[in-house]
Design an enzyme around this catalytic site. Structure first.
Site, short mmCIF file in Angstrom:
data_model
loop_
_atom_site.label_atom_id
_atom_site.label_comp_id
_atom_site.label_asym_id
_atom_site.label_seq_id
_atom_site.Cartn_x
_atom_site.Cartn_y
_atom_site.Cartn_z
N MET A 127 0.70 -0.97 0.16
CA MET A 127 0.40 0.01 -0.53
C MET A 127 1.04 1.60 0.10
O MET A 127 1.78 1.47 0.68
CB MET A 127 -0.69 0.02 0.99
CG MET A 127 -1.34 1.03 1.43
SD MET A 127 -3.20 1.35 2.93
CE MET A 127 -4.05 2.98 2.64
N LEU A 128 1.09 2.88 -0.53
CA LEU A 128 1.49 3.21 -1.13
C LEU A 128 0.91 4.86 -1.25
O LEU A 128 0.08 4.53 -2.55
CB LEU A 128 2.56 3.28 -2.35
CG LEU A 128 3.77 4.17 -2.51
CD1 LEU A 128 4.46 5.02 -0.73
CD2 LEU A 128 4.19 4.51 -3.44
N ILE A 129 0.47 5.68 -0.57
CA ILE A 129 0.00 6.64 -1.52
C ILE A 129 1.04 7.66 -1.35
O ILE A 129 2.20 7.76 -0.08
CB ILE A 129 -1.17 7.61 0.38
CG1 ILE A 129 -1.73 6.61 0.21
CG2 ILE A 129 -1.35 8.65 -0.54
CD1 ILE A 129 -3.21 6.37 -0.75
N GLY A 189 -5.48 12.02 4.48
CA GLY A 189 -6.64 11.15 4.61
C GLY A 189 -7.04 10.09 3.67
O GLY A 189 -7.78 9.26 3.63
N HIS A 190 -6.04 10.03 2.40
CA HIS A 190 -6.39 9.09 1.22
C HIS A 190 -6.48 7.93 1.69
O HIS A 190 -6.37 6.62 0.95
CB HIS A 190 -5.67 9.29 -0.57
CG HIS A 190 -5.92 10.60 -0.40
ND1 HIS A 190 -6.77 11.43 -0.83
CD2 HIS A 190 -4.80 11.93 -0.29
CE1 HIS A 190 -6.44 12.33 -1.17
NE2 HIS A 190 -5.58 13.11 -0.58
N ALA A 192 -6.98 6.02 4.29
CA ALA A 192 -8.32 5.39 5.52
C ALA A 192 -9.30 5.60 4.54
O ALA A 192 -10.36 4.68 4.36
CB ALA A 192 -8.27 7.17 6.69
N GLU A 214 0.00 -8.81 4.58
CA GLU A 214 0.77 -9.58 4.93
C GLU A 214 2.00 -8.39 5.89
O GLU A 214 2.66 -7.79 5.15
CB GLU A 214 1.62 -9.87 3.56
CG GLU A 214 2.97 -10.23 3.19
CD GLU A 214 3.50 -10.88 1.65
OE1 GLU A 214 4.73 -10.52 1.59
OE2 GLU A 214 2.59 -10.10 1.21
#
Length: 408
Positions: A229-231, A239-240, A242, A264
């Site tokens: 997961m990466l913003i 808040g992206h 969440a 993982e």
């Protein structure tokens, strides 16, 4: 010896920190190419440039990796003010260009005019897959901005090539990142895009993404496991993350064959984000009602969290502790003590396991071997560690409660 030291000092001038030398941009407008204000840099570069994150052989090194904001078409250039071979014939510089070429997929350009032509084609870029969720975020400069979360898979035309470009960011922002082999239809991809206006047209910019692998659970269930997961840095703190995690949870809640959702090797930040999202989702479930929280963690909580929200027992327990803290008057000594003991009861699990192991050791180890292990399992040390773990949990939980209150 003096000559050697002088040479080392001279050569040290040709060492560059690669986290500073690598310049990343998400380009929306042609002017962005010259705007240092939209530049961001990696947090990590050790997987490409070694543990010291140093490139040798250049002064003023700048590694430019500029991407069009939506499709992530790539401009790659290496610039420097001088090279070590300009002065010293016998010293070889690092092959910076070769290392980056080994990381980014084919199809990039090193010509600015060609990149600007690709930028003009961004109007043709549309988000992949199916839209799951749309939301807005207020920006002080731009006003109300609209974002969309889409679910895609490798069957989407053009997605595999796009994903190859997107996942290069992992190497710069996740310490233990690795590239995925995505030719498996059990992978799901969730993407966040921002809608923006350019010359009267609506365009889309890539914000971040999540990859999820659907594991088989006997006899007829699946267990989606979050892999990555990466913003992207220009969008962090808004808040992206969440929004993305909640949208993913809601999607899998609608799939009957899903048993629960896991992750993982989750990072500390991911665990905190997950705690917030799951607490937000659970807070209105009847079994987590404030009147029931003081009765303890119940089978009803486990069942309802699993059946309605695909949350496993371990994660539901943390949600219970957060919601119970919110419902507890911690200025009341008796209530605070009851809460502390309840949390420490869970935290004590690993120490209880250590005690069982010690009992086994007493039967099979020589006295001197047993003594060394007992040092590691010292009761006072355990109590100190337990109290420290409790205080850390309490601090994390209070932040989540504050965040929930700010969104109420």
């Amino acid at each position: 010896m003096a000559d050697v030291n002088a040479m080392e000092k001279k050569l040290a001038e040709y060492k560059c920190n690669t986290n500073e030398a690598i310049c990343l941009k998400l380009v929306r407008f042609a002017d962005d190419l010259e705007d240092d204000g939209v530049t961001f840099h990696p947090e990590y570069s050790h997987q490409t440039f070694g543990d010291d994150e140093i490139a040798f052989g250049y002064k003023g090194l700048q590694i430019q990796l500029f991407y069009t904001a939506g499709n992530l078409s790539t401009l790659f250039k290496v610039k420097y003010s001088s090279k070590v071979t300009d002065t010293y014939d016998c010293v070889e510089p690092d092959d910076v260009e070769g290392k980056i070429r080994g990381l980014i997929p084919a199809g990039f350009t090193s010509n600015t005019d060609d990149f600007l032509s690709l930028l003009e084609k961004e109007t043709n870029f549309k988000p992949f897959g199916t839209m799951l969720h749309s939301y807005t975020v207020h920006n002080e400069e731009a006003g109300q901005l609209t974002y969309q979360i889409h679910k895609a898979d490798i069957s989407c035309p053009g997605f595999q090539e796009y994903h190859e470009r997107l996942q290069t960011f992992l190497m710069w922002f996740i310490e233990t990142a690795s590239f995925l082999e995505v030719d498996d239809d059990r992978w799901d991809f969730f993407l966040v895009f921002e809608k923006y206006n350019k010359d009267g047209e609506t365009l889309y910019a890539t914000v971040g993404y999540m990859t999820v692998y659907n594991y088989y659970v006997y006899p007829d269930k699946t267990r989606p496991r979050v892999s990555q997961m990466l913003i992207l840095p220009p969008f962090q703190g808004e808040g992206h993350g969440a929004q993305l995690l909640e949208a993913v949870h809601r999607f899998y809640c609608s799939v009957p064959k899903v048993q629960d959702i896991t992750a993982e090797d989750p990072s500390e930040n991911y665990v905190k984000l997950r705690d917030f999202v799951l607490t937000k989702l659970c807070q209105n479930l009847p079994s987590f009602d404030a009147e029931k929280l003081h009765l303890g963690f119940s089978a009803d909580m486990i069942k309802e969290a699993q059946e309605k929200l695909k949350i496993n027992k371990k994660h539901a327990r943390r949600v219970y502790e957060i919601l119970r803290l919110r419902a507890t008057d911690m200025s009341d000594e008796e209530k605070a003590r009851a809460y502390r003991l309840e949390v420490k009861k869970r935290l004590f699990g690993p120490y209880r396991k250590n005690q069982r192991e010690l009992a086994k050791m007493r039967k099979c180890l020589r006295p001197e071997e047993l003594l060394s292990h007992m040092g590691q399992l010292d009761t006072q040390t355990q109590q100190e560690e337990l109290e420290k773990s409790y205080q850390v949990a309490l601090e994390d939980y209070r932040r989540i409660i504050e965040r929930l209150a700010s969104q109420a």
